[in-house]
Scaffold this motif. Structure first.
Motif, PDB file in Angstrom:
ATOM      1  N   ALA A 114       3.431  -1.965   4.081  1.00 37.99           N
ATOM      2  CA  ALA A 114       2.093  -2.224   4.607  1.00 37.99           C
ATOM      3  C   ALA A 114       1.226  -2.952   3.585  1.00 37.99           C
ATOM      4  CB  ALA A 114       1.426  -0.908   4.990  1.00 37.99           C
ATOM      5  N   CYS A 127       4.424   9.943   7.445  1.00 42.41           N
ATOM      6  CA  CYS A 127       3.905   8.724   8.058  1.00 42.41           C
ATOM      7  C   CYS A 127       4.968   8.083   8.946  1.00 42.41           C
ATOM      8  CB  CYS A 127       3.488   7.731   6.974  1.00 42.41           C
ATOM      9  SG  CYS A 127       3.033   6.124   7.660  1.00 42.41           S
ATOM     10  N   CYS A 165      -3.597  -1.139   6.261  1.00 48.23           N
ATOM     11  CA  CYS A 165      -3.294   0.099   6.975  1.00 48.23           C
ATOM     12  C   CYS A 165      -4.546   0.977   7.025  1.00 48.23           C
ATOM     13  CB  CYS A 165      -2.169   0.847   6.266  1.00 48.23           C
ATOM     14  SG  CYS A 165      -1.799   2.423   7.054  1.00 48.23           S
ATOM     15  N   TYR A 185       0.771   9.413   1.789  1.00 42.38           N
ATOM     16  CA  TYR A 185       1.535   9.738   2.998  1.00 42.38           C
ATOM     17  C   TYR A 185       2.939   9.156   2.986  1.00 42.38           C
ATOM     18  CZ  TYR A 185      -3.159  10.847   4.639  1.00 42.38           C
ATOM     19  OH  TYR A 185      -4.419  11.362   4.757  1.00 42.38           O
ATOM     20  N   ASP A 186       3.316   8.493   1.897  1.00 40.31           N
ATOM     21  CA  ASP A 186       4.623   7.836   1.831  1.00 40.31           C
ATOM     22  C   ASP A 186       5.706   8.793   1.335  1.00 40.31           C
ATOM     23  OD1 ASP A 186       6.471   5.725   2.000  1.00 40.31           O
ATOM     24  OD2 ASP A 186       6.213   5.271  -0.130  1.00 40.31           O
ATOM     25  N   GLU A 245       4.328  -0.089   9.968  1.00 41.18           N
ATOM     26  CA  GLU A 245       4.110  -0.925   8.777  1.00 41.18           C
ATOM     27  C   GLU A 245       4.865  -0.389   7.559  1.00 41.18           C
ATOM     28  OE1 GLU A 245       1.811   0.515  10.689  1.00 41.18           O
ATOM     29  OE2 GLU A 245      -0.096  -0.602  10.640  1.00 41.18           O
ATOM     30  N   ARG A 246       5.134   0.892   7.556  1.00 40.89           N
ATOM     31  CA  ARG A 246       5.808   1.494   6.418  1.00 40.89           C
ATOM     32  C   ARG A 246       7.227   0.934   6.296  1.00 40.89           C
ATOM     33  NH1 ARG A 246       7.287   7.901   6.014  1.00 40.89           N
ATOM     34  NH2 ARG A 246       7.863   7.939   3.830  1.00 40.89           N
ATOM     35  N   LEU A 252       0.823  -1.208   0.000  1.00 36.70           N
ATOM     36  CA  LEU A 252       0.000   0.000   0.000  1.00 36.70           C
ATOM     37  C   LEU A 252       0.856   1.257   0.000  1.00 36.70           C
ATOM     38  CD1 LEU A 252      -2.667  -1.057   2.661  1.00 36.70           C
ATOM     39  CD2 LEU A 252      -2.898  -1.135   0.174  1.00 36.70           C
ATOM     40  N   CYS A 253       1.947   1.224   0.721  1.00 40.72           N
ATOM     41  CA  CYS A 253       2.786   2.428   0.863  1.00 40.72           C
ATOM     42  C   CYS A 253       3.253   2.964  -0.495  1.00 40.72           C
ATOM     43  CB  CYS A 253       3.993   2.138   1.738  1.00 40.72           C
ATOM     44  SG  CYS A 253       3.559   1.521   3.366  1.00 40.72           S
ATOM     45  N   ASP A 298      -4.748   4.020   7.648  1.00 40.58           N
ATOM     46  CA  ASP A 298      -4.483   5.383   7.176  1.00 40.58           C
ATOM     47  C   ASP A 298      -4.194   5.454   5.684  1.00 40.58           C
ATOM     48  OD1 ASP A 298      -4.795   6.351   9.730  1.00 40.58           O
ATOM     49  OD2 ASP A 298      -2.655   6.236  10.200  1.00 40.58           O
ATOM     50  N   TYR A 299      -4.167   4.324   5.016  1.00 41.14           N
ATOM     51  CA  TYR A 299      -3.841   4.316   3.586  1.00 41.14           C
ATOM     52  C   TYR A 299      -4.797   5.198   2.784  1.00 41.14           C
ATOM     53  CZ  TYR A 299      -3.895   2.694  -1.255  1.00 41.14           C
ATOM     54  OH  TYR A 299      -3.897   2.646  -2.618  1.00 41.14           O
ATOM     55  N   ARG A 349       4.073   5.243  10.772  1.00 36.83           N
ATOM     56  CA  ARG A 349       3.537   3.928  11.128  1.00 36.83           C
ATOM     57  C   ARG A 349       4.616   2.858  10.978  1.00 36.83           C
ATOM     58  NH1 ARG A 349      -2.030   3.825  11.749  1.00 36.83           N
ATOM     59  NH2 ARG A 349      -1.851   1.579  11.873  1.00 36.83           N
TER      60      ARG A 349
HETATM   61  S1  SF4 Z   1      -0.247   5.583   5.935  1.00 36.46           S
HETATM   62 FE1  SF4 Z   1      -0.089   3.344   5.843  1.00 36.46          FE
HETATM   63  S2  SF4 Z   1      -0.036   2.867   3.665  1.00 36.46           S
HETATM   64 FE2  SF4 Z   1       0.422   5.043   3.890  1.00 36.46          FE
HETATM   65  S3  SF4 Z   1       2.661   5.186   3.968  1.00 36.46           S
HETATM   66 FE3  SF4 Z   1       1.917   5.038   6.055  1.00 36.46          FE
HETATM   67  S4  SF4 Z   1       1.990   2.832   6.526  1.00 36.46           S
HETATM   68 FE4  SF4 Z   1       2.089   3.058   4.324  1.00 36.46          FE
END
Ligand code: SF4
Length: 51
Positions: A41, A33, A44, A27-28, A37-38, A21-22, A46-47, A35
């Protein structure tokens, strides 16, 4: 997150054109971001796709 928001988020994630997703998330970049997961991810809350 209500049901409509969860459905919308699910739809955004299943239609993501990239493996992670990132790579398609607005937000990447930079420090926007934080998070854990980045950048890999696959789920997510927030994606948001780049638009
Ligand atoms: S908000 Fe989620 S999908 Fe977007 S960059 Fe951050 S971790 Fe990745």
């Amino acid at each position: 997150m209500n049901l409509i928001q969860r459905l919308r988020q699910w739809w955004l994630q299943v239609t993501c054109p990239t493996e992670f997703l990132c790579d398609n998330c607005k937000y990447d970049h930079g420090d926007v971001c934080a998070r854990p997961e980045r950048p890999n991810a696959t789920k997510c809350p927030d994606y948001r796709p780049r638009g």
